[in-house]
Design an enzyme around this catalytic site. Structure first.
Site, PDB file in Angstrom:
ATOM      1  N   PHE A 154      83.270  37.998 114.261  1.00 38.40           N
ATOM      2  CA  PHE A 154      84.075  39.215 114.398  1.00 38.40           C
ATOM      3  C   PHE A 154      85.338  39.199 113.543  1.00 38.40           C
ATOM      4  O   PHE A 154      85.932  40.247 113.292  1.00 38.40           O
ATOM      5  CB  PHE A 154      84.453  39.444 115.878  1.00 38.40           C
ATOM      6  CG  PHE A 154      85.561  38.539 116.381  1.00 38.40           C
ATOM      7  CD1 PHE A 154      86.894  38.815 116.084  1.00 38.40           C
ATOM      8  CD2 PHE A 154      85.285  37.419 117.150  1.00 38.40           C
ATOM      9  CE1 PHE A 154      87.916  37.992 116.533  1.00 38.40           C
ATOM     10  CE2 PHE A 154      86.303  36.587 117.603  1.00 38.40           C
ATOM     11  CZ  PHE A 154      87.614  36.872 117.292  1.00 38.40           C
ATOM     12  N   LYS A 178      73.099  40.795 110.051  1.00 39.42           N
ATOM     13  CA  LYS A 178      73.379  41.071 111.466  1.00 39.42           C
ATOM     14  C   LYS A 178      74.852  40.772 111.689  1.00 39.42           C
ATOM     15  O   LYS A 178      75.242  39.627 111.909  1.00 39.42           O
ATOM     16  CB  LYS A 178      72.496  40.186 112.359  1.00 39.42           C
ATOM     17  CG  LYS A 178      72.204  40.696 113.749  1.00 39.42           C
ATOM     18  CD  LYS A 178      73.315  40.679 114.757  1.00 39.42           C
ATOM     19  CE  LYS A 178      74.034  39.400 115.020  1.00 39.42           C
ATOM     20  NZ  LYS A 178      75.335  39.690 115.701  1.00 39.42           N
ATOM     21  N   GLU A 181      78.578  41.972 116.861  1.00 41.15           N
ATOM     22  CA  GLU A 181      78.455  43.179 117.699  1.00 41.15           C
ATOM     23  C   GLU A 181      79.829  43.763 118.033  1.00 41.15           C
ATOM     24  O   GLU A 181      79.946  44.921 118.405  1.00 41.15           O
ATOM     25  CB  GLU A 181      77.671  42.874 118.985  1.00 41.15           C
ATOM     26  CG  GLU A 181      78.282  41.825 119.911  1.00 41.15           C
ATOM     27  CD  GLU A 181      77.951  40.379 119.515  1.00 41.15           C
ATOM     28  OE1 GLU A 181      77.825  40.089 118.312  1.00 41.15           O
ATOM     29  OE2 GLU A 181      77.840  39.540 120.428  1.00 41.15           O
ATOM     30  N   SER A 231      81.187  30.426 115.714  1.00 41.26           N
ATOM     31  CA  SER A 231      81.743  29.284 116.453  1.00 41.26           C
ATOM     32  C   SER A 231      80.819  28.070 116.329  1.00 41.26           C
ATOM     33  O   SER A 231      79.624  28.208 116.041  1.00 41.26           O
ATOM     34  CB  SER A 231      81.912  29.673 117.915  1.00 41.26           C
ATOM     35  OG  SER A 231      80.648  30.021 118.454  1.00 41.26           O
ATOM     36  N   CYS A 286      89.430  31.128 110.867  1.00 38.29           N
ATOM     37  CA  CYS A 286      88.879  29.767 110.900  1.00 38.29           C
ATOM     38  C   CYS A 286      89.738  28.814 110.078  1.00 38.29           C
ATOM     39  O   CYS A 286      89.588  27.609 110.180  1.00 38.29           O
ATOM     40  CB  CYS A 286      87.453  29.757 110.383  1.00 38.29           C
ATOM     41  SG  CYS A 286      87.355  30.080 108.623  1.00 38.29           S
ATOM     42  N   GLU A 388      89.103  24.850 120.059  1.00 45.97           N
ATOM     43  CA  GLU A 388      89.576  25.929 119.183  1.00 45.97           C
ATOM     44  C   GLU A 388      90.050  27.076 120.080  1.00 45.97           C
ATOM     45  O   GLU A 388      89.297  27.567 120.924  1.00 45.97           O
ATOM     46  CB  GLU A 388      88.431  26.419 118.284  1.00 45.97           C
ATOM     47  CG  GLU A 388      88.867  27.526 117.344  1.00 45.97           C
ATOM     48  CD  GLU A 388      87.726  28.051 116.478  1.00 45.97           C
ATOM     49  OE1 GLU A 388      86.621  28.255 117.008  1.00 45.97           O
ATOM     50  OE2 GLU A 388      87.964  28.264 115.275  1.00 45.97           O
TER      51      GLU A 388
HETATM   52  P1  NAD Z   1      80.395  33.600 117.687  1.00 49.15           P
HETATM   53  O1  NAD Z   1      79.814  32.264 117.413  1.00 49.15           O
HETATM   54  O2  NAD Z   1      80.577  34.026 119.087  1.00 49.15           O
HETATM   55  O3  NAD Z   1      79.459  34.745 117.026  1.00 49.15           O
HETATM   56  C1  NAD Z   1      79.057  34.658 115.671  1.00 49.15           C
HETATM   57  C2  NAD Z   1      77.727  35.390 115.503  1.00 49.15           C
HETATM   58  O4  NAD Z   1      76.741  34.735 116.304  1.00 49.15           O
HETATM   59  C3  NAD Z   1      77.781  36.847 115.968  1.00 49.15           C
HETATM   60  O5  NAD Z   1      77.049  37.617 115.059  1.00 49.15           O
HETATM   61  C4  NAD Z   1      77.133  36.809 117.349  1.00 49.15           C
HETATM   62  O6  NAD Z   1      76.427  37.998 117.649  1.00 49.15           O
HETATM   63  C5  NAD Z   1      76.157  35.646 117.238  1.00 49.15           C
HETATM   64  N1  NAD Z   1      76.000  34.921 118.504  1.00 49.15           N
HETATM   65  C6  NAD Z   1      76.940  34.739 119.487  1.00 49.15           C
HETATM   66  N2  NAD Z   1      76.440  33.969 120.463  1.00 49.15           N
HETATM   67  C7  NAD Z   1      75.177  33.647 120.103  1.00 49.15           C
HETATM   68  C8  NAD Z   1      74.154  32.856 120.706  1.00 49.15           C
HETATM   69  N3  NAD Z   1      74.344  32.255 121.871  1.00 49.15           N
HETATM   70  N4  NAD Z   1      72.985  32.726 120.046  1.00 49.15           N
HETATM   71  C9  NAD Z   1      72.773  33.327 118.853  1.00 49.15           C
HETATM   72  N5  NAD Z   1      73.711  34.085 118.242  1.00 49.15           N
HETATM   73  C10 NAD Z   1      74.894  34.244 118.853  1.00 49.15           C
HETATM   74  O7  NAD Z   1      81.740  33.695 116.846  1.00 49.15           O
HETATM   75  P2  NAD Z   1      82.852  34.845 116.897  1.00 49.15           P
HETATM   76  O8  NAD Z   1      83.577  34.772 118.194  1.00 49.15           O
HETATM   77  O9  NAD Z   1      82.265  36.151 116.479  1.00 49.15           O
HETATM   78  O10 NAD Z   1      83.800  34.392 115.682  1.00 49.15           O
HETATM   79  C11 NAD Z   1      84.803  33.438 115.817  1.00 49.15           C
HETATM   80  C12 NAD Z   1      84.334  32.071 115.409  1.00 49.15           C
HETATM   81  O11 NAD Z   1      83.874  32.078 114.060  1.00 49.15           O
HETATM   82  C13 NAD Z   1      85.443  31.040 115.463  1.00 49.15           C
HETATM   83  O12 NAD Z   1      84.932  29.870 116.026  1.00 49.15           O
HETATM   84  C14 NAD Z   1      85.799  30.831 114.002  1.00 49.15           C
HETATM   85  O13 NAD Z   1      86.376  29.588 113.702  1.00 49.15           O
HETATM   86  C15 NAD Z   1      84.466  30.978 113.364  1.00 49.15           C
HETATM   87  N6  NAD Z   1      84.593  31.270 111.937  1.00 49.15           N
HETATM   88  C16 NAD Z   1      84.303  30.263 111.072  1.00 49.15           C
HETATM   89  C17 NAD Z   1      84.449  30.465 109.710  1.00 49.15           C
HETATM   90  C18 NAD Z   1      84.139  29.356 108.736  1.00 49.15           C
HETATM   91  O14 NAD Z   1      84.099  29.616 107.560  1.00 49.15           O
HETATM   92  N7  NAD Z   1      83.932  28.135 109.190  1.00 49.15           N
HETATM   93  C19 NAD Z   1      84.887  31.712 109.235  1.00 49.15           C
HETATM   94  C20 NAD Z   1      85.167  32.731 110.158  1.00 49.15           C
HETATM   95  C21 NAD Z   1      85.010  32.483 111.527  1.00 49.15           C
END
Ligand code: NAD
Length: 488
Positions: A154, A178, A181, A231, A286, A388
């Site tokens: 997000f 994708k 959401e 994450s 991140c 985090e």
């Molecule tokens: P998230 O892991 O909750 O969601 C990321 C994606 O995975 C979304 O599209 C979501 O729909 C999907 N998703 C969520 N839960 C899932 C599951 N159980 N099974 C399959 N798919 C699932 O992350 P977020 O809250 O949207 O974003 C924040 C996180 O992203 C933070 O941890 C941040 O550090 C990380 N991030 C990392 C980088 C990097 O380059 N390392 C860059 C930006 C963000």
């Protein structure tokens, strides 16, 4: 105008906008005021099947399209992105909440990846060696993989999707995106503009949803590669599931980025960098520096100035107040989670140095606001240091020397960014050599690499071999074919 024709976000499959067959959806908020601005359909396997099939059917024609023609689509796309730059940034602010300046910065970073993709004919060039044996020549070329999928978080609604699909498509692949959401609207606009750049139908497809949609992509036999950013627990799940199903995977995870402050660091410049790193994008980054390690008397030299400056930051509705310097968090649920971490830090013995929980935003009382918060005298066993937090919360550890600071940093289990503030070249070299992180800043608070370098997380911040962006990105989206030729 954006394609928000109804409250429910549309899918883009085979060059057409249309509804999902999903029966469930989730709200999308404007976090500045807490209103619902759209709904995300939670796609299931049948929507994913349609999108993947369209991408699969478009692949042979697109893979045969000369790289120079694929590059021309990217040149047209850059032009359209520049034309609609301000609107895109406003959309990012509206659904995510970061300030307009931060949104513009992130869209700019995304455009830089498209600019990089414009050079695809040169980037795809192979290698050759004549006469590897008498009369025999050898060469290596790069070919696209097929259908690639992108799953994004997000916190950067424009930039992170743009880390993926421009390069994948320029390499000759077709794509299914994708987005999160929580922020589907910017992705819709990005896809709409790509279509306007005259990309053939089926090359780029957009679906929506959460776990069900993701798992359908990870297990679909026609998907050849998966790019994921999110994450760490989900990145691990994506990596394990998709590799088990025979796919190439790059999965970037969460982070706990340490910023070590030596006592010789320039206080004013360090405070400036700390503010941008810890509180920029309300800490939802991140690359956010979330732990400051103050060596010897560095804490006393820097922290009071940091607190006094940060306490003046104007927290407000970024969608309507151009003077707002920090926006809301993405949802009420995330706000509660971050506040829970502050409570945990205090109950485990950290000292409250600056409290952002009582921030008031009278202009938008239903927005998801938290002011900048600093927790001092934390230790490596505390939850606020291990987990985090992903909000505007800076935890401070105090140590006696650089060795102890590096040891704390390397014990985090993550490895995205690590930063040192110092005027000592010896300390800087020592730090760069020993720190276990893939992106290092020396007097730079957010050492995020530009499009032509890899976004190079290590340890629990990355699962896979080839990173996103740069030449590694090109290698990820292609495979090599080596040919030995003898012509008599
Ligand atoms: P998230 O892991 O909750 O969601 C990321 C994606 O995975 C979304 O599209 C979501 O729909 C999907 N998703 C969520 N839960 C899932 C599951 N159980 N099974 C399959 N798919 C699932 O992350 P977020 O809250 O949207 O974003 C924040 C996180 O992203 C933070 O941890 C941040 O550090 C990380 N991030 C990392 C980088 C990097 O380059 N390392 C860059 C930006 C963000």
């Amino acid at each position: 105008m954006p394609t928000i024709r109804s409250e429910l976000c549309p899918l883009f499959v085979d060059g057409e906008w249309g509804p999902s067959s999903a029966s469930t959806s989730e709200p999308v908020y404007n976090p500045s005021d807490g209103t619902v601005i759209a709904r995300t359909p939670l796609c299931g396997a049948d929507d994913i099947e349609r999108a993947v099939k369209a991408a699969e059917a478009a692949f042979p024609g697109w893979a045969e399209t000369p790289p120079v023609d694929r590059a021309r689509v990217m040149f047209r796309y850059v032009h359209l992105l520049e034309t609609h730059f301000d609107d895109l940034a406003r959309l990012v602010t509206r659904e995510h909440g970061k300030t307009l300046a931060e949104a513009k910065g992130s869209v700019r970073r995304g455009i830089e990846v498209v600019e990089f993709a414009c050079g695809i004919p040169s980037l795809l060039m192979g290698e050759s060696l004549e006469q590897i044996a008498p009369g025999i020549d050898c060469d290596a070329i790069r070919q696209p993989l097929g259908v690639c999928a992108g799953i994004t978080p997000f916190n950067f609604p424009a930039m992170v999707p743009m880390w993926m699909f421009p390069l994948a498509i320029a390499c000759g692949n077709t794509f299914v995106l994708k987005p999160s959401e929580k922020v589907p609207l910017t992705a819709i606009r990005l896809v709409e503009l790509l279509h306007e750049a005259r990309l053939p139908p089926g090359v780029m497809n957009l679906v929506h949803g959460g776990r069900e949609a993701v798992d359908a992509l990870l297990t679909h036999p026609s998907v050849k590669a998966v790019s994921f950013v999110g994450s760490t627990p989900v990145a691990r799940h994506v990596y394990q599931t998709a590799t088990t199903h025979g796919k190439r995977v790059q999965a970037a995870g969460g982070a706990k980025n340490y910023m070590i402050i030596m006592s010789d660091a320039n206080p004013a410049a360090t405070v400036d960098a700390l503010i941008g790193s810890a509180f920029g994008c309300a800490g939802e980054r991140c690359m956010a520096g979330s732990v400051a390690v103050a060596v010897q008397d560095a804490g006393d030299r820097v922290l009071p100035l940091l607190r006094d400056t940060v306490a003046q930051l104007r927290v407000g509705p970024t969608d309507r107040d151009p003077a707002a310097q920090m926006g809301p968090l993405v949802t009420q649920q995330h706000l509660e989670r971050v506040k829970g971490y502050i409570d945990a830090g205090l109950s485990e013995g950290a000292e409250l140095f600056l409290d952002g929980r009582d921030v008031r935003v009278p202009a938008a009382p239903n927005g998801f606001y938290l002011g900048p918060t600093i927790l001092d005298r934390a230790s490596t066993q505390m939850t606020i240091i291990r987990d985090e937090i992903f909000g505007p919360v800076l935890s401070v550890i105090r140590t006696d020397d650089l060795d102890a600071a590096i040891e704390a940093c390397n014990g985090s289990g993550y490895g995205n960014a690590a930063v040192l503030f110092t005027t000592s070249g010896r300390a800087a070299r020592e730090f760069r050599h020993r720190v276990s992180a893939g992106m290092v800043g020396i007097n730079v608070g957010v050492p995020a690499p530009m499009a032509f370098f890899p976004f190079s997380g290590w340890n629990g911040s990355f699962f896979g071999d080839l990173h996103i962006q740069g030449r590694e990105g090109v290698w990820f989206y292609t495979r090599q074919k080596v040919t030995m030729s003898r012509w008599g």
